[in-house]
Structure formats: C-alpha cells, structure tokens
Design a protein around this motif. Structure first.
Motif, PDB file in Angstrom:
ATOM      1  N   LEU A 198      -1.319  -8.130   3.552  1.00  0.00           N
ATOM      2  CA  LEU A 198      -2.590  -8.801   3.269  1.00  0.00           C
ATOM      3  C   LEU A 198      -3.379  -8.050   2.204  1.00  0.00           C
ATOM      4  O   LEU A 198      -4.125  -8.674   1.437  1.00  0.00           O
ATOM      5  CB  LEU A 198      -3.410  -8.927   4.551  1.00  0.00           C
ATOM      6  N   LEU A 199      -3.237  -6.743   2.143  1.00  0.00           N
ATOM      7  CA  LEU A 199      -3.898  -5.974   1.084  1.00  0.00           C
ATOM      8  C   LEU A 199      -3.385  -6.423  -0.274  1.00  0.00           C
ATOM      9  O   LEU A 199      -4.169  -6.654  -1.209  1.00  0.00           O
ATOM     10  CB  LEU A 199      -3.625  -4.487   1.287  1.00  0.00           C
ATOM     11  N   SER A 200      -2.079  -6.573  -0.380  1.00  0.00           N
ATOM     12  CA  SER A 200      -1.483  -7.031  -1.636  1.00  0.00           C
ATOM     13  C   SER A 200      -1.968  -8.424  -2.001  1.00  0.00           C
ATOM     14  O   SER A 200      -2.334  -8.700  -3.159  1.00  0.00           O
ATOM     15  CB  SER A 200       0.046  -7.014  -1.512  1.00  0.00           C
ATOM     16  N   GLN A 201      -2.023  -9.321  -1.013  1.00  0.00           N
ATOM     17  CA  GLN A 201      -2.443 -10.699  -1.281  1.00  0.00           C
ATOM     18  C   GLN A 201      -3.936 -10.791  -1.572  1.00  0.00           C
ATOM     19  O   GLN A 201      -4.364 -11.590  -2.410  1.00  0.00           O
ATOM     20  CB  GLN A 201      -2.089 -11.577  -0.071  1.00  0.00           C
ATOM     21  N   SER A 202      -4.743  -9.990  -0.877  1.00  0.00           N
ATOM     22  CA  SER A 202      -6.191 -10.050  -1.093  1.00  0.00           C
ATOM     23  C   SER A 202      -6.551  -9.606  -2.509  1.00  0.00           C
ATOM     24  O   SER A 202      -7.499 -10.124  -3.107  1.00  0.00           O
ATOM     25  CB  SER A 202      -6.914  -9.172  -0.069  1.00  0.00           C
ATOM     26  N   CYS A 203      -5.804  -8.656  -3.057  1.00  0.00           N
ATOM     27  CA  CYS A 203      -6.037  -8.248  -4.450  1.00  0.00           C
ATOM     28  C   CYS A 203      -5.636  -9.371  -5.404  1.00  0.00           C
ATOM     29  O   CYS A 203      -6.312  -9.624  -6.405  1.00  0.00           O
ATOM     30  CB  CYS A 203      -5.253  -6.977  -4.760  1.00  0.00           C
ATOM     31  N   LEU A 204      -4.545 -10.060  -5.068  1.00  0.00           N
ATOM     32  CA  LEU A 204      -4.087 -11.171  -5.896  1.00  0.00           C
ATOM     33  C   LEU A 204      -5.097 -12.316  -5.892  1.00  0.00           C
ATOM     34  O   LEU A 204      -5.379 -12.922  -6.932  1.00  0.00           O
ATOM     35  CB  LEU A 204      -2.729 -11.669  -5.394  1.00  0.00           C
ATOM     36  N   PHE A 205      -5.672 -12.600  -4.721  1.00  0.00           N
ATOM     37  CA  PHE A 205      -6.619 -13.707  -4.584  1.00  0.00           C
ATOM     38  C   PHE A 205      -8.055 -13.300  -4.901  1.00  0.00           C
ATOM     39  O   PHE A 205      -8.962 -14.125  -4.815  1.00  0.00           O
ATOM     40  CB  PHE A 205      -6.567 -14.279  -3.165  1.00  0.00           C
ATOM     41  N   GLU A 206      -8.272 -12.026  -5.215  1.00  0.00           N
ATOM     42  CA  GLU A 206      -9.607 -11.514  -5.542  1.00  0.00           C
ATOM     43  C   GLU A 206     -10.584 -11.778  -4.404  1.00  0.00           C
ATOM     44  O   GLU A 206     -11.641 -12.392  -4.574  1.00  0.00           O
ATOM     45  CB  GLU A 206     -10.115 -12.134  -6.849  1.00  0.00           C
ATOM     46  N   GLU A 207     -10.230 -11.271  -3.227  1.00  0.00           N
ATOM     47  CA  GLU A 207     -11.078 -11.373  -2.043  1.00  0.00           C
ATOM     48  C   GLU A 207     -11.489  -9.963  -1.627  1.00  0.00           C
ATOM     49  O   GLU A 207     -10.815  -9.301  -0.826  1.00  0.00           O
ATOM     50  CB  GLU A 207     -10.329 -12.074  -0.906  1.00  0.00           C
ATOM     51  N   PRO A 208     -12.588  -9.435  -2.173  1.00  0.00           N
ATOM     52  CA  PRO A 208     -12.972  -8.039  -1.915  1.00  0.00           C
ATOM     53  C   PRO A 208     -13.265  -7.736  -0.448  1.00  0.00           C
ATOM     54  O   PRO A 208     -12.982  -6.636   0.026  1.00  0.00           O
ATOM     55  CB  PRO A 208     -14.215  -7.843  -2.793  1.00  0.00           C
ATOM     56  N   ASP A 209     -13.853  -8.695   0.280  1.00  0.00           N
ATOM     57  CA  ASP A 209     -14.152  -8.449   1.693  1.00  0.00           C
ATOM     58  C   ASP A 209     -12.879  -8.267   2.505  1.00  0.00           C
ATOM     59  O   ASP A 209     -12.790  -7.372   3.355  1.00  0.00           O
ATOM     60  CB  ASP A 209     -14.975  -9.609   2.271  1.00  0.00           C
ATOM     61  N   LEU A 210     -11.897  -9.110   2.242  1.00  0.00           N
ATOM     62  CA  LEU A 210     -10.620  -8.982   2.938  1.00  0.00           C
ATOM     63  C   LEU A 210      -9.919  -7.686   2.533  1.00  0.00           C
ATOM     64  O   LEU A 210      -9.303  -7.018   3.372  1.00  0.00           O
ATOM     65  CB  LEU A 210      -9.733 -10.189   2.623  1.00  0.00           C
ATOM     66  N   THR A 211     -10.020  -7.318   1.267  1.00  0.00           N
ATOM     67  CA  THR A 211      -9.429  -6.061   0.800  1.00  0.00           C
ATOM     68  C   THR A 211     -10.026  -4.872   1.546  1.00  0.00           C
ATOM     69  O   THR A 211      -9.308  -3.969   1.990  1.00  0.00           O
ATOM     70  CB  THR A 211      -9.653  -5.894  -0.712  1.00  0.00           C
ATOM     71  N   GLN A 212     -11.351  -4.882   1.694  1.00  0.00           N
ATOM     72  CA  GLN A 212     -12.021  -3.794   2.402  1.00  0.00           C
ATOM     73  C   GLN A 212     -11.577  -3.725   3.863  1.00  0.00           C
ATOM     74  O   GLN A 212     -11.338  -2.634   4.404  1.00  0.00           O
ATOM     75  CB  GLN A 212     -13.540  -3.977   2.314  1.00  0.00           C
ATOM     76  N   ARG A 213     -11.428  -4.880   4.498  1.00  0.00           N
ATOM     77  CA  ARG A 213     -10.984  -4.904   5.892  1.00  0.00           C
ATOM     78  C   ARG A 213      -9.556  -4.365   6.011  1.00  0.00           C
ATOM     79  O   ARG A 213      -9.220  -3.640   6.943  1.00  0.00           O
ATOM     80  CB  ARG A 213     -11.037  -6.333   6.442  1.00  0.00           C
ATOM     81  N   CYS A 214      -8.710  -4.696   5.053  1.00  0.00           N
ATOM     82  CA  CYS A 214      -7.336  -4.189   5.071  1.00  0.00           C
ATOM     83  C   CYS A 214      -7.313  -2.676   4.956  1.00  0.00           C
ATOM     84  O   CYS A 214      -6.563  -1.996   5.676  1.00  0.00           O
ATOM     85  CB  CYS A 214      -6.526  -4.820   3.939  1.00  0.00           C
ATOM     86  N   ASP A 254       7.392  -5.054   2.010  1.00  0.00           N
ATOM     87  CA  ASP A 254       7.280  -6.289   1.239  1.00  0.00           C
ATOM     88  C   ASP A 254       6.207  -6.224   0.163  1.00  0.00           C
ATOM     89  O   ASP A 254       6.017  -7.200  -0.573  1.00  0.00           O
ATOM     90  CB  ASP A 254       6.979  -7.460   2.176  1.00  0.00           C
ATOM     91  N   ILE A 255       5.486  -5.111   0.071  1.00  0.00           N
ATOM     92  CA  ILE A 255       4.386  -5.040  -0.898  1.00  0.00           C
ATOM     93  C   ILE A 255       4.941  -4.799  -2.307  1.00  0.00           C
ATOM     94  O   ILE A 255       6.079  -4.371  -2.482  1.00  0.00           O
ATOM     95  CB  ILE A 255       3.397  -3.916  -0.530  1.00  0.00           C
ATOM     96  N   ASP A 256       4.125  -5.067  -3.298  1.00  0.00           N
ATOM     97  CA  ASP A 256       4.524  -4.848  -4.687  1.00  0.00           C
ATOM     98  C   ASP A 256       4.284  -3.395  -5.075  1.00  0.00           C
ATOM     99  O   ASP A 256       3.659  -2.620  -4.340  1.00  0.00           O
ATOM    100  CB  ASP A 256       3.746  -5.782  -5.611  1.00  0.00           C
ATOM    101  N   PHE A 257       4.784  -3.020  -6.234  1.00  0.00           N
ATOM    102  CA  PHE A 257       4.719  -1.616  -6.668  1.00  0.00           C
ATOM    103  C   PHE A 257       3.277  -1.147  -6.850  1.00  0.00           C
ATOM    104  O   PHE A 257       2.933  -0.010  -6.520  1.00  0.00           O
ATOM    105  CB  PHE A 257       5.497  -1.444  -7.976  1.00  0.00           C
ATOM    106  N   GLN A 258       2.418  -2.018  -7.371  1.00  0.00           N
ATOM    107  CA  GLN A 258       1.023  -1.636  -7.603  1.00  0.00           C
ATOM    108  C   GLN A 258       0.320  -1.318  -6.288  1.00  0.00           C
ATOM    109  O   GLN A 258      -0.439  -0.348  -6.198  1.00  0.00           O
ATOM    110  CB  GLN A 258       0.292  -2.767  -8.341  1.00  0.00           C
ATOM    111  N   THR A 259       0.583  -2.121  -5.261  1.00  0.00           N
ATOM    112  CA  THR A 259      -0.015  -1.854  -3.948  1.00  0.00           C
ATOM    113  C   THR A 259       0.551  -0.573  -3.348  1.00  0.00           C
ATOM    114  O   THR A 259      -0.175   0.196  -2.703  1.00  0.00           O
ATOM    115  CB  THR A 259       0.234  -3.037  -3.002  1.00  0.00           C
TER     116      THR A 259
END
Length: 525
Positions: A231-247, A266-271
């Motif tokens: 979800l951290l990887s996806q939240s960065c992709l979708f630009e959802e800062p609140d979800l990123t912070q929760r992750c 399953d995460i990408d290299f950047q994550t």
C-alpha cells in the motif's frame, strides 16, 4: 377544477382554457390562405385545441422529494419477484426486455436510475474492459456517466468528443470498473479487499473523488503489517499523502512483521530504497538484510533472471549499501550476512575489522544505527504500596480493559516487581479484543526490589484501533510478594493520546481500575 386528496393535502388547481369559436374562424382563414391540405389534416384543424395548465397551490410546508415521501423499503409482495429479477439482470448483464411499466416498481429517481446499471436497456455506448484475454463487455449510458464523471463528460460531450459505440479500456480490471459504475448509477459503494486498489485506480483515472476517498478510507481501516509495504508503493503512485503517512506508521512500528510479509517482495525498487533508508525503522538490521535478499530473489524472477548471488546483487544495486550491516550484532553478521555470499571478500574483511579494530576502515555501508521509535509509557496509578499479605501470585490473572482515542501500537506492559528484595518472575502477557487474542508472550523479568516498573515485551507490537476496548492481562508466577498500584485513574493523557481504563471480568487476582498490577502500557504512537 380544485383537486384535493382525502386528507386535504396536495391541493392542485386544474384550469382549462377553451378557444372561442371566433378564434377558430380566424385560424381557419389563415390556414386557407396557405393552400389546400389533405382531408385528414383539414378535418383535424377544424377541431378546437384544448390547452391546460396545472398550478400547485403554495403552502407553508416544505416540498418533499420522492425519496422523502416513499422511504426505501421492500416492494409489495406482488412486485418482489420482478424487482429481484431486475437486480439479477444488473449483475448478469442480461438483455431481457423489462415488463411494461417497470418504472412503477421504483418510487424514487435513484432507484429507477439504478435499474440501468450494467443493463443494455437504452445503452448508447459499450466498454470493452480488461487486458487482452480477460476482457468484459459492459453497457453504459452517456448521460448518466457524464453526470458522474468529468472525464466521461469530456469523452462524450466535450469539444474533442468521439462518437464511438465501443470504447476499449485495457488498463482497468472489469470488477473495478463495475464497482465504479455501481457508484455512478446507484450511489452505492461496494468495495472488496482484492479489488479496492484497482477500484482506486479507476476512480482516480475517471476523476470520481468521493469513490476514491472511500477507497482510501477502506485501505486505511484494513491496513496491517502484511499489506503496508504494498500500500505504501500504491499510495505514492496515487498521490495519497494521508495513506502514505499511515503506511509509514505501521511499517515503523511493526517493521519486522512488514519486512517478513509476502507483500514486501512485491514492491518496486523505489519503494525498497525508501524503506531501507528509513531512520525510524523499528527492526533488527539482520531482519532488514534478509528481507532485502528475499526481495532480490523475487525481482530476479520478475526480470526473468536466474536467482544467483551475482544476479541478486545486480538487482539490488546501490540499495545494498543502504542496509546498515556494520550495526548488526556481531553474531548476526558472522552467522548471517558474512556467509550469505552477497558481500565481496574485501567487504566482509573490512566489516570484520570495523567490529574489532581500533582504527576502523572506511565503508560504503551506512555505519550509524537507526534511531528506531521511542516507546511511550502510560502510567495509570498515582502511587504504589506493599503489604504483608499483598500482592501475591498463585497463577491467577490480573487484567484491565483500556481504550485509546488514536491508533497506537502496544509493545508491552510495565509490571511491578518484588517488594521483598530482588526476585525473578515468570510473566505470561496477553492482549485481547472481544475475546480474540491479538498478541501474547511468555517471558521472565528480574526485579531489584524497588518500586519501579519493569517492562515485558510482546514479540511484535500489536496495532490498537481507537474507540474500542481491549483487554490487557498478565499471569505472574513468583514466590515473592510485589508492589501494587493505588489511586488509579479512569482516564490518562499520555502525549497526544488519551487512554481510558475500566475493570475487566477476566481479572481474578484483584486488579482493577483503582489498584493492582499492570501499572503501565508501553506503546508507539
């Protein structure tokens, strides 16, 4: 004509305007000048037209909409079967023609509009959704879609609108597209754990913000250490800062669980790089190292490479040096990283020298330990005491219930020790919610005879949701009497977190709100 119902409400005035014969003569003269017409048209033009107007009388009461007049309830028995058939048509996309006057089965415009969901009836566009080999053809109605999405409005009614009967959407899953259509047509949000990310993608793509917000809320409530990295990887992709912070909150507090989860691979290299850089990661470095190797093995499969040591190091690249190998315990390094083969011989020798030599060599690896998280302690007693006959342990349970107003992670309990000099206790700690065990651990602790509290930790921190009571329990085994708390508080403010306490029915050794054991909750927030 004044129309009044039985209760004297909904009064309407029906006024008829009849055209005078003189007006009819004038109109017939005008029509004769334009030329002769057919016999059927001439005969019909001689008939005086009748016009009418409905005037609603003003009342002091507020006008009611159909949804207010007809609250949602099950239709009458005679129509139940028909209504169920229409709902089944929505799900199966049946092309059967509805019975006459199907509109009469639904009292509100919302319900009538919902009948059109996934229904070929009056559909003026179709979508072929999904990747090749897994497509599904779904009907749509341009007007309804344009009202629900600015993207659909531009697609069908904008300046560059294309008049296509069939539109292909290969990057959206059919189930997610259906969930979005259901929201647009029915004003209903139907989310599932296995499709919520795909639904969020569809909502973002077609700019349906309320559905996107519902997806994010769903993800936040279902967030755990098992899916936090994905979800951290996806939240960065979708630009959802609140979800990123929760992750990040979950990953920091439950780092070892998150790193050992299948989702981490399953995460990408950047994550991966962002997690390995994380200063507040609350995990042993050997766990971080092993997680990185597991990710590298899966990444080799994704790139269709043989999972050799060389290829693992190749896919890790510079991220390998973000692992703080010099901060590992010497045993972890010697028995783990040093024998993994992922390090070169020179790197292994230099790190051994880093541990042992006075003059330490320069390393490419980060050598500064992570800060981790600082645990907070919530102390619920204002004083403590001891007596000759208290507090004794004979395998009975000390228990208390608590609730918080913000999400926290319980790492352990602070317990009282012996009041008769130094002593060792065996403690079985447990954390439950509505009878379900969320965490437990069996360990020993040594008390020095003081009135201080002594921490006992869970194997992994346990996530605690706000506004729900949890039960903290401990069964102590020791020969010595211990200190116990007095003047307990029902509510304690600990930093930004408010904790409430109440007595637990599981307590069989005397612990309650006013006094007893479990003086402290140790948590991350």
């Amino acid at each position: 004509i004044l129309m009044v119902d039985e209760k004297g409400k909904n009064m309407k005035c029906l006024t008829f305007f009849l055209m005078l014969p003189e007006t009819v003569k004038n109109r017939s003269k005008k029509s004769s000048k334009k030329g002769n017409s057919s016999s059927s048209s001439s005969s019909s033009s001689k008939l005086p037209p009748v016009c009418y107007e409905i005037i609603t009388l003003k009342t002091k009461k507020k006008k009611k909409m159909a949804a207010d007049i007809f609250p949602r309830k099950k239709p009458a028995n005679t129509n139940t079967t028909a209504v169920q058939q229409y709902h089944q048509q929505n799900l199966n996309n049946n092309n059967t023609i509805p019975a006459p006057n199907w509109q009469g089965l639904y009292p509100t415009i919302r319900e009538r509009n919902a009948v059109m969901f996934n229904n070929d009836l009056m559909a003026d566009v179709h979508f072929v959704v999904g990747p090749p080999g897994g497509t599904q053809r779904l009907p749509g109605h341009k007007y309804v879609l344009a009202v629900g999405s600015s993207v659909f409005h531009a697609m069908f009614y904008g300046e560059l609108a294309e008049d296509k009967d069939e539109i292909r959407i290969p990057d959206v899953e059919p189930a997610a597209f259906l969930a979005m259509l259901k929201y647009i047509y029915c004003d209903e949000i139907d989310l599932a754990a296995d499709t919520v990310l795909a639904t969020l993608y569809a909502a973002k793509k077609y700019i349906v913000p309320h559905l996107a917000r519902a997806c994010v809320n769903f993800l936040e409530t279902s967030l755990s250490a098992k899916n936090a990295c994905v979800l951290l990887s996806q939240s960065c992709l979708f630009e959802e800062p609140d979800l990123t912070q929760r992750c990040w909150e979950v990953i920091d507090a439950q780092a070892e669980l998150a790193l050992k989860s299948e989702g981490f691979c399953d995460i990408d290299f950047q994550t991966l790089e962002s997690i390995l850089r994380r200063e507040t990661l609350n995990a042993k470095e050997i766990v971080v190292f092993e997680a990185a190797l597991n990710w590298a093995e899966v990444e080799c499969q994704r790139q269709e490479l043989t999972a050799t040591i060389e290829n693992k190091r190749k896919v890790l690249g510079k991220a390998l040096y973000l692992i703080r190998i010099p901060t590992m315990a010497l045993d972890d390094f010697a028995n783990g990283a040093a024998q993994s083969g992922i390090l070169t011989l020179n790197e292994t020798n230099d790190i051994f020298l880093w541990y042992t030599a006075a003059k330490k060599p320069e390393l490419q690896f980060v050598s500064k330990p992570r800060k981790g998280l600082v645990p907070q302690r919530c102390h619920r007693f204002q004083s403590c005491a001891y007596r000759s006959n208290q507090w004794r342990y004979r395998g009975r349970c000390d228990s208390i219930q608590f609730a918080v107003d913000k999400r926290v992670f319980i790492a352990g309990f602070g317990l009282y020790g012996s009041s008769c000099g130094s002593a060792e206790y065996s403690a079985k700690i447990e954390l439950k919610r509505q009878g379900v065990i969320l965490g437990q651990n069996l360990s020993k602790y040594f008390s020095d005879g003081s009135s201080n509290t002594f921490p006992v930790w869970f194997e992994y921190p346990v996530q605690i949701e706000p506004d729900t009571f949890y039960t903290a329990s401990v069964i102590l085994d020791g020969n010595e009497l211990s200190y116990f708390g007095q003047e307990g508080m029902t509510e304690v403010q600990c930093g930004k977190v408010t904790v409430q306490f109440q007595c637990s029915s599981d307590s069989t050794n005397g612990t309650g709100v006013q006094g007893g054991q479990i003086p402290e909750l140790i948590f991350y927030a």
